[in-house]
Design a protein around this motif. Structure first.
Motif, short mmCIF file in Angstrom:
data_model
loop_
_atom_site.label_atom_id
_atom_site.label_comp_id
_atom_site.label_asym_id
_atom_site.label_seq_id
_atom_site.Cartn_x
_atom_site.Cartn_y
_atom_site.Cartn_z
N THR A 116 -21.24 -21.36 -53.20
CA THR A 116 -22.55 -21.79 -52.71
C THR A 116 -23.19 -20.72 -51.84
O THR A 116 -24.42 -20.56 -51.85
CB THR A 116 -22.41 -23.10 -51.90
N LEU A 117 -22.38 -19.98 -51.09
CA LEU A 117 -22.91 -18.86 -50.32
C LEU A 117 -23.51 -17.81 -51.25
O LEU A 117 -24.59 -17.27 -50.99
CB LEU A 117 -21.82 -18.24 -49.46
N GLY A 118 -22.83 -17.55 -52.34
CA GLY A 118 -23.36 -16.61 -53.32
C GLY A 118 -24.65 -17.10 -53.94
O GLY A 118 -25.58 -16.30 -54.17
N PHE A 119 -24.76 -18.39 -54.21
CA PHE A 119 -26.01 -18.92 -54.78
C PHE A 119 -27.17 -18.72 -53.82
O PHE A 119 -28.28 -18.35 -54.23
CB PHE A 119 -25.84 -20.40 -55.11
N GLY A 120 -26.94 -18.96 -52.54
CA GLY A 120 -28.01 -18.77 -51.57
C GLY A 120 -28.50 -17.33 -51.53
O GLY A 120 -29.71 -17.07 -51.47
N GLU A 121 -27.58 -16.38 -51.60
CA GLU A 121 -27.98 -14.98 -51.60
C GLU A 121 -28.65 -14.60 -52.92
O GLU A 121 -29.60 -13.80 -52.94
CB GLU A 121 -26.76 -14.09 -51.35
N GLY A 173 -25.01 -22.43 -48.89
CA GLY A 173 -26.26 -21.89 -49.42
C GLY A 173 -27.32 -22.95 -49.56
O GLY A 173 -28.23 -22.83 -50.38
N TYR A 174 -27.24 -23.98 -48.71
CA TYR A 174 -28.12 -25.13 -48.87
C TYR A 174 -29.57 -24.80 -48.62
O TYR A 174 -30.48 -25.42 -49.17
CB TYR A 174 -27.66 -26.24 -47.91
N VAL A 175 -29.85 -23.80 -47.79
CA VAL A 175 -31.24 -23.45 -47.48
C VAL A 175 -31.97 -22.97 -48.72
O VAL A 175 -33.21 -22.99 -48.77
CB VAL A 175 -31.27 -22.37 -46.37
N ALA A 176 -31.23 -22.55 -49.76
CA ALA A 176 -31.88 -22.12 -50.99
C ALA A 176 -32.64 -23.26 -51.65
O ALA A 176 -33.70 -23.04 -52.26
CB ALA A 176 -30.84 -21.56 -51.96
N SER A 199 -28.95 -21.39 -43.50
CA SER A 199 -27.80 -22.20 -43.89
C SER A 199 -26.82 -22.39 -42.75
O SER A 199 -26.24 -23.48 -42.57
CB SER A 199 -27.10 -21.55 -45.09
N ALA A 200 -26.61 -21.35 -41.95
CA ALA A 200 -25.65 -21.46 -40.83
C ALA A 200 -26.14 -22.47 -39.81
O ALA A 200 -25.36 -23.30 -39.31
CB ALA A 200 -25.44 -20.09 -40.19
N PHE A 201 -27.42 -22.44 -39.46
CA PHE A 201 -27.96 -23.38 -38.48
C PHE A 201 -27.96 -24.80 -39.04
O PHE A 201 -27.73 -25.76 -38.29
CB PHE A 201 -29.36 -22.95 -38.07
N LEU A 202 -28.24 -24.95 -40.32
CA LEU A 202 -28.24 -26.28 -40.91
C LEU A 202 -26.85 -26.90 -40.85
O LEU A 202 -26.69 -28.07 -40.50
CB LEU A 202 -28.74 -26.21 -42.35
N LEU A 203 -25.84 -26.11 -41.23
CA LEU A 203 -24.47 -26.61 -41.17
C LEU A 203 -24.06 -26.92 -39.73
O LEU A 203 -23.40 -27.93 -39.47
CB LEU A 203 -23.52 -25.58 -41.79
N ALA A 204 -24.46 -26.05 -38.79
CA ALA A 204 -24.15 -26.30 -37.38
C ALA A 204 -24.82 -27.57 -36.88
O ALA A 204 -24.26 -28.32 -36.07
CB ALA A 204 -24.57 -25.10 -36.53
N ALA A 205 -26.04 -27.85 -37.36
CA ALA A 205 -26.74 -29.06 -36.94
C ALA A 205 -26.00 -30.31 -37.38
O ALA A 205 -25.92 -31.30 -36.64
CB ALA A 205 -28.16 -29.06 -37.50
N VAL A 206 -25.45 -30.28 -38.59
CA VAL A 206 -24.71 -31.44 -39.10
C VAL A 206 -23.42 -31.64 -38.32
O VAL A 206 -23.08 -32.76 -37.90
CB VAL A 206 -24.43 -31.27 -40.61
N VAL A 207 -22.68 -30.55 -38.10
CA VAL A 207 -21.40 -30.66 -37.39
C VAL A 207 -21.62 -30.99 -35.92
O VAL A 207 -20.92 -31.81 -35.33
CB VAL A 207 -20.60 -29.35 -37.55
N LEU A 208 -22.60 -30.35 -35.31
CA LEU A 208 -22.89 -30.58 -33.90
C LEU A 208 -23.38 -32.01 -33.66
O LEU A 208 -22.94 -32.68 -32.73
CB LEU A 208 -23.94 -29.59 -33.42
N GLY A 209 -24.29 -32.48 -34.51
CA GLY A 209 -24.85 -33.81 -34.31
C GLY A 209 -23.86 -34.91 -34.61
O GLY A 209 -23.81 -35.93 -33.93
N GLY A 210 -23.05 -34.72 -35.65
CA GLY A 210 -22.10 -35.76 -36.06
C GLY A 210 -22.19 -36.01 -37.55
O GLY A 210 -23.18 -36.56 -38.03
N MET A 211 -21.16 -35.59 -38.28
CA MET A 211 -21.18 -35.72 -39.74
C MET A 211 -21.08 -37.18 -40.16
O MET A 211 -20.35 -37.97 -39.56
CB MET A 211 -20.03 -34.92 -40.35
#
Length: 608
Positions: free
Chosen positions: A378-383, A315-318, A525-537
């Motif tokens: 955290t998913l619940g917080f974002g919603e 839920g980081y986009v929140a 939130s899904a794209f943000l998490l994908a950006a971190v994993v895709l780019g390199g944590m």
């Protein structure tokens, strides 16, 4: 009396010219076909591929490549260079520290895929193969010959596992398929890196400058593609080109050089990014650039939470929304119930502080959870944030966010009398509105990079890594796990709120629908998490590159319509399959995901 000792004969190890490739062509003939086919591919791009200019790029001109022909020309040139490097041509061996054969396979595949995609697009769009000129047939034949020659190049085949006589037919089929797959992976895997002579410091700095200039050119070309077919061809060539450079060992070598000059590399990267608006004639692509920076900055903040501390936040986009709403409420918008207009620095502090407070309030009761349970909370917080912002309209709740209409008419920023909403002439260049915000976001990104780097190298950063690797062991060593995770949550939320303050002024309007968990376009939130994993944590460049790709590619693939997310998801699956550690991975994660990688040798007393 002289005695002669004889040594027993041993089986001769196959050389590079006797080891078989993937097909039955002898390796020395395959190398000649690949190199010669690359040259013929270059020649074919100077011929006309179609008779009409109705196909984008105007492929009707003789002697001047255009559109997709330019990409094929690059693929043919790279194939030729790596082919000559495989012959051991002096000066070109520097292009392939780990051997050129695997790189030739990738570049040949890139030229083949781009060429045949172009021919297919011409035939489909114009109505048949009759619309092709001789140059297209020459290019098709040349790239096919090049690919066949590249597949004939030698490689180390893995030792086959013996069959189990008790296996069923299905198990034998799976066993054979697995062995064939291992052979294909070995064919495209880099060889053993050759020792490369260390370059002088000034030469390494010049090399870094050249790499940054090439990166700026590639990014500018990709973001400025004028039609859909060209962008698809660009993706094909860029993907296989990156794989070729990585297989040749050139990218790992450049990575080592940039690691030795990290401060110069970071400063040079920001200077190269600052040159981007000057390459544009209007705000069309500068708009994409500023949104990429906003998305990348938020992804880098999430990288602290996910990459360093190992906390799965869905839920980081929140936090981005909290910062955007807080800044919009105090920035002089007519929709704001407060009716105040803070200066920029004050609005930034309000947005960052609001996100910090929410980060602490949400993290304090939830960070005692681990793994999937923390992700669900955290998913619940974002919603909850999105629904609450939608209901604070004066009817379902207090009149604070104007409900689904959001906070609109947010005025442009003025910093020290400099209005970011109007055009300015700088050194003969006209800098528009989005270019102004691009420079502002570049400064904020630099601040976020500085915070990430300093915190990651600090004592608290090492505690985050310890918690990520093994929380139980970290607690046993005296680390206060709850406090360390709460600090990570708070810092990440603050950085997201900082980017949210600029986003509110760039978009003019802040609405709840901008902050979903998942959607067709970032940021969410899904794209943000994908950006971190895709780019390199856990890296700095990884989330920045991952966010850039995840924002640019969906923006350019809108012509696919309902198949956009399918194509995008398929690309992510393939990337995670072949490079699970991310595009820019640290050494620890690379060793975790690749069992065949050798662990670093222990330094001896003489080598320390």
């Amino acid at each position: 009396m002289t005695t002669h000792t004889t040594t027993p004969k041993t089986a001769r190890t196959p050389t590079a010219d006797t080891r078989p490739g993937l097909i039955g062509i002898p390796p020395h003939i395959g190398r000649a076909l690949a190199t010669g086919g690359g040259l013929l591919t270059i020649v074919s791009t100077f011929l006309a591929w179609t008779w009409t200019a109705e196909f984008p790029g105007d492929l009707t001109v003789y002697g001047y490549p255009g559109g997709l022909q330019v990409l094929v020309l690059i693929g043919g040139a790279l194939t030729t260079l790596f082919g000559l490097a495989s012959y051991g041509v002096k000066g070109l061996r520097l292009l392939a520290p780990s051997g050129a054969d695997a790189a030739v396979r990738f570049t040949a595949l890139a030229a083949f895929a781009t060429t045949w995609y172009t021919i297919t697009a011409i035939s489909t769009q114009l109505g048949g193969l009759v619309n092709l000129e001789p140059g297209a047939y020459v290019a098709a034949a040349a790239t096919l010959i090049t690919l066949l020659g590249a597949l004939a190049l030698p490689f180390e085949r893995p030792e086959p596992d013996p069959f189990d006589p008790d296996d069923t037919g299905w198990e034998k089929f799976r066993h054979t398929t697995a062995q064939n797959w291992q052979a294909i992976r070995a064919a495209f895997a880099p060889g053993t890196p050759r020792p490369v002579r260390a370059l002088p410091a000034y030469a390494e700095i010049l090399l870094i400058v050249a790499v940054l200039a090439i990166a700026l050119t590639v990014f500018t070309y990709g973001i400025g593609t004028e039609y859909d077919e060209l962008f698809v061809g660009f993706l094909i060539m860029a993907g296989f080109g990156f794989a070729a450079l990585n297989a040749s060992g050139l990218i790992p070598q450049i990575t080592q050089i940039t690691a030795r000059h990290q401060n110069i590399t970071i400063c040079g990267a920001f200077l190269a990014a600052a040159c981007f608006p000057f390459t544009q004639t209007d705000d069309q692509y500068a708009t994409i650039g500023v949104y990429i920076l906003i998305f990348a900055t938020v992804a880098l903040g999430l990288n602290i939470v996910v990459g360093l501390a190992g906390l799965l936040d869905l839920g980081y986009v929140a936090f981005l929304g909290v910062g955007a709403y807080a800044a919009s409420l105090v920035s002089g918008s007519q929709s704001s119930p407060f009716g105040v207009h803070f200066p920029f620095w004050a609005a930034v502090l309000v947005g960052a502080a609001a996100s910090l407070v929410f980060g602490v309030l949400i993290g304090a009761p939830t960070l005692r959870l681990r793994g999937d349970y923390l992700a669900i909370v955290t998913l619940g917080f974002g919603e909850i944030f999105r629904i609450a912002a939608n209901n604070l309209d004066g009817t379902s709740g207090p009149d604070l966010t104007n409900g689904s209409n959001g906070i609109s008419s947010i005025p442009d920023l003025k910093i020290l009398g400099f209005d970011l909403g109007i055009q300015h002439d700088i050194a003969g260049f006209t800098i528009g509105r989005f270019a102004n915000y691009f420079f502002l976001m570049l400064v904020i990104t630099a601040v976020v990079v500085l915070v990430f780097r300093r915190s990651g190298d600090s004592r608290i950063g090492r505690a985050w890594v310890a918690i990520r690797e093994d929380e139980t062991a970290a607690l046993a060593m005296g680390i206060n796990g709850f406090r360390v995770k709460l600090v990570a949550f708070a810092v990440g939320a603050t950085l997201a709120g900082l980017a949210g303050t600029v986003q509110a002024h760039v978009t003019y309007t802040v609405t709840p629908e901008q902050y979903l968990f998942a959607g067709t376009s970032p940021p969410n939130s899904a794209f943000l998490l994908a950006a971190v994993v895709l780019g390199g944590m856990g890296t700095i460049a990884g989330p920045l590159i991952g966010a850039s790709l995840l924002f640019l590619i969906p923006n350019k693939l809108q012509f696919l319509g309902d198949y956009q997310l399918f194509a995008f998801g398929l690309a992510l699956v393939l990337l995670m399959r072949f490079r699970p550690e991310g595009l820019i991975a640290n050494k620890r994660r690379k060793l975790e995901f690749h069992e065949e990688a050798e662990a670093p040798a222990v330094l001896s007393k003489t080598g320390a």
